[in-house]
Design an enzyme around this catalytic site. Structure first.
Site, mmCIF file in Angstrom:
data_model
loop_
_atom_site.group_PDB
_atom_site.id
_atom_site.type_symbol
_atom_site.label_atom_id
_atom_site.label_comp_id
_atom_site.label_asym_id
_atom_site.label_seq_id
_atom_site.Cartn_x
_atom_site.Cartn_y
_atom_site.Cartn_z
ATOM 1 N N HIS A 283 -5.173 -4.546 -7.203
ATOM 2 C CA HIS A 283 -5.956 -3.212 -6.247
ATOM 3 C C HIS A 283 -7.063 -2.540 -6.975
ATOM 4 O O HIS A 283 -7.665 -2.778 -8.005
ATOM 5 C CB HIS A 283 -4.628 -2.681 -5.631
ATOM 6 C CG HIS A 283 -4.102 -3.146 -4.429
ATOM 7 N ND1 HIS A 283 -3.884 -2.853 -3.397
ATOM 8 C CD2 HIS A 283 -3.773 -4.553 -4.506
ATOM 9 C CE1 HIS A 283 -3.304 -3.501 -2.584
ATOM 10 N NE2 HIS A 283 -3.178 -4.678 -3.106
ATOM 11 N N ARG B 153 -2.155 -0.543 -10.145
ATOM 12 C CA ARG B 153 -1.393 0.575 -9.714
ATOM 13 C C ARG B 153 0.010 0.407 -10.246
ATOM 14 O O ARG B 153 0.637 1.648 -10.661
ATOM 15 C CB ARG B 153 -0.987 0.527 -8.045
ATOM 16 C CG ARG B 153 -2.357 0.824 -7.098
ATOM 17 C CD ARG B 153 -2.161 0.906 -5.860
ATOM 18 N NE ARG B 153 -3.157 1.443 -5.056
ATOM 19 C CZ ARG B 153 -3.484 1.190 -4.030
ATOM 20 N NH1 ARG B 153 -2.692 0.313 -3.118
ATOM 21 N NH2 ARG B 153 -4.658 1.941 -3.284
ATOM 22 N N GLU C 163 0.770 -1.435 -0.017
ATOM 23 C CA GLU C 163 0.144 -0.014 -0.139
ATOM 24 C C GLU C 163 0.863 1.263 0.014
ATOM 25 O O GLU C 163 0.519 2.300 -0.386
ATOM 26 C CB GLU C 163 -0.992 -0.042 1.172
ATOM 27 C CG GLU C 163 -0.220 -0.062 2.532
ATOM 28 C CD GLU C 163 -1.126 -0.296 3.705
ATOM 29 O OE1 GLU C 163 -1.218 0.307 4.385
ATOM 30 O OE2 GLU C 163 -1.685 -1.600 3.654
ATOM 31 N N LYS D 276 -11.976 8.186 0.252
ATOM 32 C CA LYS D 276 -11.867 6.738 0.562
ATOM 33 C C LYS D 276 -11.592 6.464 1.945
ATOM 34 O O LYS D 276 -12.002 5.557 2.549
ATOM 35 C CB LYS D 276 -11.385 5.929 -0.561
ATOM 36 C CG LYS D 276 -11.420 4.524 -0.318
ATOM 37 C CD LYS D 276 -10.662 3.963 -1.607
ATOM 38 C CE LYS D 276 -11.033 2.482 -1.811
ATOM 39 N NZ LYS D 276 -10.375 1.634 -0.575
#
Length: 429
Positions: A337, A341, A310, A407
């Protein structure tokens, strides 16, 4: 020229000097909500993150029959379990909702319909859904939208899955396992398992709720049937959300402090301390805060980010601004994801004149002078914050759909502006 639905990433006139206070961890908040919903009595969450992902989890649990009420401070939540019943669940883009709640739905009495944002319909879910089928669940579909026909109980047992695409597949099964009639044993077989700190976070929280987890054998976890104890959870600050702000200190040669940084934690975001240190920054604890001071020159690095994938957008932005090449490895799973990404970071860095190349399991980035332009977010909160980091040093960057940061971090733009202005930023609900 400013593009519609874009935000002009601001540049500081001097090195940043700021204190940034951040809200609670999304990962801990959503795990605590699930455990509280399945517990043997009421629980209270203090310092919970309120963001799109956590609000989707709250709404989903309410729809299933759990009573969740807010105190005057909306980050304090009282959770009272109730009989689980038929519901319709909006997952949005929240991986924790679409992967943690199907096992809960299997314990409901009635049909539970799952759907989400258009981008979420391509996210891999077959592993968790097939795993649940192997434990006795009746499920129609393999991606969003799908249907769980709850029978009020599930037999459980042993299941083997390939969780190389996401550690959330393991966590999703473990969080509910104690409520299955036979408990659950999960075996991972397949490729390398990413994001182990998130599985360790799940195990740690289960043990805090009185559930024993046997993790003595690699890639095998056993949870016996047992009541889940109600716990009053105190949520740590979200360390992954802190990483763009600490990166701002690194790329501007400034200093940023984040209060209440835990000395010991299972959050993967804590690894940013090592990353920044290896790139030349100085990171130290100052009382209850972590303080990062940036170097005169930012060095590239060769690093395996398998357990902390992440953080990749933040690290990629740092690498693009460094003075030597970087190799980011162990992150092939990021192709599944919120967006792919690896492809997104490559496309956006190169669109600004950069030199980024996808490898089999990551990215190779060679720093070259960058130019302004539109940085697309792909409805991905961490892509948006990566664009903001680049904008600290590259004039004329327009971040498309910066609102997607809500988010996990509502009010990001205000926090960023306060940081650049040197004001204490934080206490965002």
């Amino acid at each position: 020229m400013r593009h519609v639905n874009s935000w002009s990433a601001p540049q500081p006139e001097k090195p940043i000097r700021a204190v940034v206070r951040l809200p609670g961890s999304k990962s801990i908040t959503n795990r605590a909500l699930v455990l509280a919903a399945l517990a043997d009595g009421p629980s209270t969450l203090t310092g919970a993150l309120r963001s799109r992902d956590t609000d989707l989890m709250i709404d989903a649990l309410r729809a299933l029959g759990v009573r969740i009420t807010e105190a005057a401070d909306i980050t304090t939540l009282d959770v009272v379990p109730g009989p689980l019943h038929a519901a319709t669940i909006d997952c949005g883009l929240a991986g924790t909702v679409m992967r943690f709640l199907p096992p809960v739905a299997g314990l409901a009495s009635g049909e539970v319909h799952f759907d989400g944002d258009e981008q979420a319909r391509s996210r891999p879910l077959g592993t968790i859904l097939d795993g649940l089928r192997g434990l006795g669940a009746d499920i129609e579909g393999d991606t969003l939208p799908f249907l769980v026909r709850g029978a009020g109980k599930l037999p459980g047992g042993e299941v083997t899955i390939d969780a190389s695409g996401s550690s959330q597949f393991v966590s999703g099964l473990l969080l509910t396992a104690a409520r299955f009639e036979q408990g659950v044993t999960v075996r991972h077989s397949g490729g390398s398992l990413p994001s182990m700190p998130h599985i360790e976070m799940t195990i740690d929280m289960l043990r805090m709720a009185g559930i024993e987890v046997d993790a003595s054998e690699p890639n095998r976890w056993t949870v016996p049937p047992d009541p889940i104890r109600s716990v009053d959870w105190v949520i740590e600050p979200d360390l992954s959300n802190a990483t763009p702000f600490l990166a701002a200190a690194a790329v501007t040669g400034g200093t940023v402090s984040v209060p209440l940084w835990p000395r010991s934690t299972t959050q993967p975001g804590d690894f940013i301390r090592e990353i920044l240190t290896r790139m030349g920054a100085h990171a130290e604890f100052d009382g209850d805060a972590l303080t990062v001071t940036g170097p005169e020159r930012l060095s590239g690095l060769d690093i395996d980010l398998r357990d902390v994938g992440e953080l990749t957008p933040t690290v990629a932005a740092l690498a693009a601004l460094a003075e030597s090449p970087s190799r980011l490895r162990g992150i092939a799973h990021l192709r599944g994801h919120e967006t792919d990404r690896l492809a997104a970071l490559t496309a956006e860095i190169n669109a600004l004149g950069g030199d980024a190349t996808e490898t089999d399991d990551g990215l190779a980035i060679t720093p070259v002078p960058l130019r302004g332009g539109v940085w697309h977010s792909y409805a991905d909160h961490r892509m948006a914050t990566a664009g903001a980091i680049l904008g600290l040093r590259v004039p004329g960057i327009e971040v498309e759909n910066v609102e997607t940061t809500a988010k996990t971090l509502p009010g990001f733009v205000g926090l960023w502006d306060d940081m650049i202005a040197g004001r204490t930023a934080g206490d965002v609900a």
